[in-house]
Design a protein around this motif. Structure first.
Motif, PDB file in Angstrom:
ATOM      1  N   UNK A  25       0.851  -1.195   0.000  1.00 26.25           N
ATOM      2  CA  UNK A  25       0.000   0.000   0.000  1.00 26.25           C
ATOM      3  C   UNK A  25       0.885   1.243   0.000  1.00 26.25           C
ATOM      4  N   UNK A  26       1.627   1.430  -1.099  1.00 28.71           N
ATOM      5  CA  UNK A  26       2.610   2.508  -1.179  1.00 28.71           C
ATOM      6  C   UNK A  26       2.583   3.081  -2.584  1.00 28.71           C
ATOM      7  N   UNK A  27       2.932   4.342  -2.693  1.00 30.51           N
ATOM      8  CA  UNK A  27       3.026   5.028  -3.980  1.00 30.51           C
ATOM      9  C   UNK A  27       4.305   5.861  -3.989  1.00 30.51           C
ATOM     10  N   UNK A  28       4.988   5.882  -5.128  1.00 26.97           N
ATOM     11  CA  UNK A  28       6.220   6.663  -5.294  1.00 26.97           C
ATOM     12  C   UNK A  28       5.933   7.816  -6.241  1.00 26.97           C
ATOM     13  N   UNK A  29       6.191   9.029  -5.784  1.00 24.54           N
ATOM     14  CA  UNK A  29       5.977  10.229  -6.590  1.00 24.54           C
ATOM     15  C   UNK A  29       7.300  10.979  -6.752  1.00 24.54           C
ATOM     16  N   UNK A  30       7.359  11.765  -7.794  1.00 26.29           N
ATOM     17  CA  UNK A  30       8.558  12.554  -8.034  1.00 26.29           C
ATOM     18  C   UNK A  30       8.767  13.567  -6.913  1.00 26.29           C
ATOM     19  N   UNK A  31      10.008  13.720  -6.513  1.00 25.41           N
ATOM     20  CA  UNK A  31      10.342  14.645  -5.429  1.00 25.41           C
ATOM     21  C   UNK A  31      11.773  15.130  -5.623  1.00 25.41           C
ATOM     22  N   UNK A  32      12.138  16.125  -4.832  1.00 23.14           N
ATOM     23  CA  UNK A  32      13.499  16.657  -4.905  1.00 23.14           C
ATOM     24  C   UNK A  32      14.506  15.694  -4.293  1.00 23.14           C
ATOM     25  N   UNK A  33      14.079  15.005  -3.237  1.00 20.71           N
ATOM     26  CA  UNK A  33      14.973  14.083  -2.543  1.00 20.71           C
ATOM     27  C   UNK A  33      14.233  12.788  -2.256  1.00 20.71           C
ATOM     28  N   UNK A  34      14.986  11.707  -2.181  1.00 21.87           N
ATOM     29  CA  UNK A  34      14.426  10.431  -1.752  1.00 21.87           C
ATOM     30  C   UNK A  34      14.313  10.414  -0.239  1.00 21.87           C
ATOM     31  N   UNK A  35      13.590   9.407   0.276  1.00 24.10           N
ATOM     32  CA  UNK A  35      13.334   9.391   1.721  1.00 24.10           C
ATOM     33  C   UNK A  35      14.607   9.180   2.529  1.00 24.10           C
ATOM     34  N   UNK A  36      15.589   8.430   1.997  1.00 21.93           N
ATOM     35  CA  UNK A  36      16.808   8.196   2.767  1.00 21.93           C
ATOM     36  C   UNK A  36      17.657   9.459   2.875  1.00 21.93           C
ATOM     37  N   UNK A  37      17.441  10.433   1.981  1.00 22.40           N
ATOM     38  CA  UNK A  37      18.200  11.679   2.017  1.00 22.40           C
ATOM     39  C   UNK A  37      17.608  12.693   2.990  1.00 22.40           C
ATOM     40  N   UNK A  38      16.388  12.465   3.461  1.00 19.47           N
ATOM     41  CA  UNK A  38      15.737  13.400   4.378  1.00 19.47           C
ATOM     42  C   UNK A  38      15.595  12.847   5.790  1.00 19.47           C
ATOM     43  N   UNK A  39      15.513  11.527   5.918  1.00 18.56           N
ATOM     44  CA  UNK A  39      15.285  10.920   7.225  1.00 18.56           C
ATOM     45  C   UNK A  39      16.594  10.425   7.828  1.00 18.56           C
ATOM     46  N   UNK A  40      16.606  10.398   9.158  1.00 16.14           N
ATOM     47  CA  UNK A  40      17.770   9.856   9.857  1.00 16.14           C
ATOM     48  C   UNK A  40      17.807   8.345   9.718  1.00 16.14           C
ATOM     49  N   UNK A  41      19.013   7.795   9.706  1.00 15.08           N
ATOM     50  CA  UNK A  41      19.168   6.366   9.452  1.00 15.08           C
ATOM     51  C   UNK A  41      18.374   5.541  10.459  1.00 15.08           C
ATOM     52  N   UNK A  42      17.741   4.485   9.958  1.00 15.56           N
ATOM     53  CA  UNK A  42      16.931   3.595  10.792  1.00 15.56           C
ATOM     54  C   UNK A  42      17.462   2.173  10.650  1.00 15.56           C
ATOM     55  N   UNK A  43      17.651   1.437  11.751  1.00 15.23           N
ATOM     56  CA  UNK A  43      17.421   1.824  13.150  1.00 15.23           C
ATOM     57  C   UNK A  43      18.318   2.983  13.587  1.00 15.23           C
ATOM     58  N   UNK A  44      17.764   3.829  14.427  1.00 15.29           N
ATOM     59  CA  UNK A  44      18.434   5.050  14.854  1.00 15.29           C
ATOM     60  C   UNK A  44      19.591   4.721  15.785  1.00 15.29           C
TER      61      UNK A  44
END
Length: 765
Positions: free
Chosen positions: A173-192
């Motif tokens: 249940x996921x959708x990928x849309x065009x963006x400036x950055x991917x999620x790994x470039x905005x979120x802190x590494x997981x597991x934190x």
């Protein structure tokens, strides 16, 4: 004055009487002039020759409303079913169905009354017609449900299919849309990872306590408890097992495999300039460093809309609509324009948010134009799929765990619990434990799409809850990344493969503080139309869960006078002393509303307990309110209580949550407690871990050690996958004919909108 000239008393009285008699006409009130009597039409015609011609017509058109007799006031407004449009339409449809059935029976009787002996050629035609009618009825039964689409949206997977399908189609249940950055470039590494300050003053990741001292302490505690358990079960334990794992993982480098030698290489999604979005498996196979960049969005999280990663309501609903439309088109081979002849069954959580249900209903009726829609709860659908009339349903999903007792085809409303942990928490715990044991792929990050798929694969392959599987074992996995050669890693595991699934019984091992981030940022809570109070559904089991997690006020000084101290309430039989503390451990005894009896099952000397009743406070308030006391002027308002509950992440060990739900469902009846304990059924993908049911039975039995209780963890019948039981039950519900009155049709929704849910839902909406 002489006696002769003075007036006598008799003369004075005579003079006064004469004056009074002369003024009498002036002192008496004037009599009102009576109007002449109204003459009838005949008298006017006889005496004056006039005839009345008004015909009793009024001189104005304003409606005349008679006065209400307040001594005997009564009204029948909305007191009969025929005064409500929904029920009236149902009755009209039932009458039409009976008329059609009667017409068919009449035609069949007329055909059977034909004298076949007097007919030569026509007799065979009658027989052929009867056979054709039977074949048509059989075909109708076979195609029953072919026009019904069942949708079960989850936090991780969407399950969709026709009601007559054997199994649903499942897709992320996921959708990928065009963006400036991917999620790994905005979120802190997981597991934190935990960070420390080095000598230069920069923050770097810690190597000693990668996830904090608290996690390491809890991890070691769980490991020692597992050793005690294995010794008790006569399992062999090597004294240096952990050291063997650490040394092997530290010194084993990966093996490089060229792409042409990898038979299981991944076909990554091809990016084109026209591709605005990708859905499902294609979205998860987009390279992280693609050009242009794409970002993954999961529109449903923890059983409701994802408000953390979105900035507008419309974008959330648009993504939900796009995912469903793409699934209908690719998986069911149907076009959106054809859905006007189809019906839809929507599965919603047991404890839902009203805004979520109303928005989804509006989406299905106004965006997809289904002819009719009905809604069913997850636990009720699971009981339909398993064929149980009475059970305690435990639905373990990816991000939430739902617990609800079902009795006689209805969810017991006071037993519903929605815990914010699930299979993804097990994945995160497994990675943290493996990384603490020098897992060779230390750079793993769940925000990378290939790492996310790898972590799910490792959990499915190696996690277990069987004691016999716990030993130092060697495994391997392949890391496949876009535009790189495949790397084959070898590693060893010990007890982490069993300790990770045990987080269901020890959820405080992980940090849950981020799970409510962004809540209420897009959708406000639902409010009652009349009193303005929050009216999202809740249960007394949920209220006591929040009470157990609420911050405790400081303990007052003990009283010097022992006679002024209220004795503590006895613990509930079969529960640990720490588990019963949230029932009511304050010194102030539970009180009821003025003029009302004490709630049924209030804790007494025997130790039996009843859940909190609706409308009672669940937090100690500064105004003197106590747990279980009515919400009077001294306590917090319902809105303040709802805001405080929104700040608490509802987590509780799974075994205790099940017992808590059963306790509230049974309401003190021992027979119901026994029935629910002997009918626990685990559904959902989180319960697929090997040995899960046996461990759950053991944990629940520890809380209910009495021999009077027979604890049975049931399995889905006919060897069905526990992940599709809920969808299967919803498909059975969608195929019911004649008894399902919960369909919401287009014309009804146009007139009444979401208010129809009050009349159409099988439960109190």
């Amino acid at each position: 004055m002489s006696r002769a000239t003075s007036p006598s008393m008799q003369d004075v009285n005579i003079a006064i009487a004469a004056a009074t008699s002369s003024m009498a006409p002036l002192l008496q009130p004037a009599k009102p002039k009576m109007p002449p009597p109204k003459k009838s039409g005949r008298a006017l015609m006889r005496e004056e020759g006039l005839e009345r011609t008004d015909n009793n017509l009024r001189t104005h058109s304003w409606p005349m409303t008679p006065m209400i007799n307040q001594k005997n006031y009564y009204t029948e407004y909305l007191k009969r079913d025929d005064q409500i449009m929904v029920f009236r339409q149902q009755q009209e449809e039932a009458v039409r169905a009976q008329a059609l059935l009667a017409e068919k029976e009449r035609q069949a009787a007329a055909a059977a009354a034909v004298d076949l002996n007097a007919m030569d050629i026509d007799s065979q035609a009658v027989v052929d017609d009867a056979a054709a009618n039977v074949a048509a009825e059989e075909q109708e039964e076979a195609t029953l449900g072919s026009k019904v689409i069942v949708i079960h949206p989850g936090s991780q997977n969407l399950r969709i299919g026709l009601a007559n399908d054997a199994l649903p189609k499942s897709l992320p249940n996921v959708i990928a849309r065009r963006a400036d950055k991917a999620e790994y470039e905005e979120e802190e590494r997981s597991p934190k990872r935990m960070k420390v300050v080095d000598d230069d003053g920069d923050e770097v990741e810690s190597d000693d306590a990668m996830f904090g001292e608290e996690f390491e302490t809890e991890f070691n505690k769980m490991s020692n408890e597992l050793k005690v358990r294995m010794r008790h079960n006569k399992r062999r334990i090597l004294p240096n097992s952990r050291d063997l794992v650490l040394s092997y993982n530290r010194r084993t480098p990966p093996e490089i495999i060229k792409e042409h030698n990898d038979p299981y290489r991944v076909d990554w999604t091809e990016i084109t300039k026209k591709s605005e979005y990708f859905v499902g498996h294609e979205a998860l196979r987009i390279p992280d460093n693609s050009n242009p960049r794409y970002r993954l969005f999961w529109p449903i999280r923890y059983g409701t809309f994802n408000e953390r990663d979105y900035k507008s309501k419309r974008r959330v609903l648009e993504d939900v609509s796009t995912i469903i439309e793409d699934a209908i088109k690719k998986e069911l081979k149907l076009e959106k324009k054809d859905l006007k002849t189809y019906s839809c069954v929507l599965v919603v959580p047991d404890l839902y948010e009203k805004n979520y249900v109303t928005e989804m209903l509006d989406l299905l009726l106004k965006e997809f134009w289904f002819s009719q829609v009905c809604i069913i709860q997850e636990s009720l659908a699971a009981s339909f799929g398993a064929g149980y009339s009475q059970a305690c349903i435990v639905d373990i999903g990816a991000q939430k765990t739902s617990i609800c007792c079902v009795e006689e085809g209805m969810c017991v409303p006071e037993s519903r619990l929605n815990l914010k942990y699930g299979g993804q928490d097990v994945t995160e715990a497994l990675l943290q434990m493996m990384l603490s044991n020098n897992f060779p792929y230390q750079e793993i990050n769940l925000w990378h799409r290939y790492d996310y798929l790898l972590a799910e694969e490792l959990k499915i392959k190696y996690s277990t809850l069987n004691d016999s599987d716990i030993s130092v074992q060697a495994h391997d996995f392949h890391l496949r990344t876009p535009d790189n050669d495949t790397k084959k890693y070898s590693f060893k595991t010990y007890d982490e493969v069993m300790l990770a699934p045990l987080t269901h019984y020890n959820p405080t091992l992980l940090d849950h503080s981020e799970k409510l981030r962004g809540r209420r940022s897009l959708w406000e809570r639902s409010y009652d139309l009349y009193d303005g109070h929050p009216n999202d559904p809740h249960s007394t089991a949920e209220l006591q869960l929040f009470q157990s997690l609420a911050p405790r006020p400081p303990t007052p000084e003990p009283s010097l006078n022992p006679s002024l101290t209220t004795p503590a309430r006895p613990a509930q039989p079969g529960f640990p002393s720490t588990f019963g503390m949230h029932l009511n451990t304050t010194d102030t005894p539970r009180s009821s509303a003025a003029g009302s009896p004490v709630p049924e099952g209030t804790p007494n000397a025997a130790g039996s307990a009843t859940p909190l009743q609706p409308g009672m406070l669940i937090f100690n308030s500064g105004g003197g309110g106590s747990v279980g006391a009515p919400n009077n002027g001294g306590g917090r308002s319902p809105l303040e209580l709802a805001e405080e509950r929104d700040k608490i992440v509802p987590v509780m060990p799974l075994d205790r949550a099940i017992v808590e739900s059963i306790t509230h469902a049974a309401k003190g009846e021992e027979k119901k407690i026994r029935d629910f304990l002997s009918g626990i059924m685990v559904v959902g993908g989180g319960g697929l871990v090997s040995g899960f049911n046996h461990m759950l039975e053991e944990k629940v039995r520890a809380l209910k050690p009495s021999k009077d209780y027979q604890i049975i963890i049931g399995v889905p019948p006919r060897e069905l996958d526990p992940q599709v039981i809920v969808w299967k039950g919803a498909s059975v519900f969608g195929k019911l004919r004649g008894t399902n009155d919960s369909w919401i049709r287009q014309n009804e929704y146009d007139m009444l909108g979401a208010r129809l849910l009050t009349y159409k839902c099988l439960w109190t909406f």
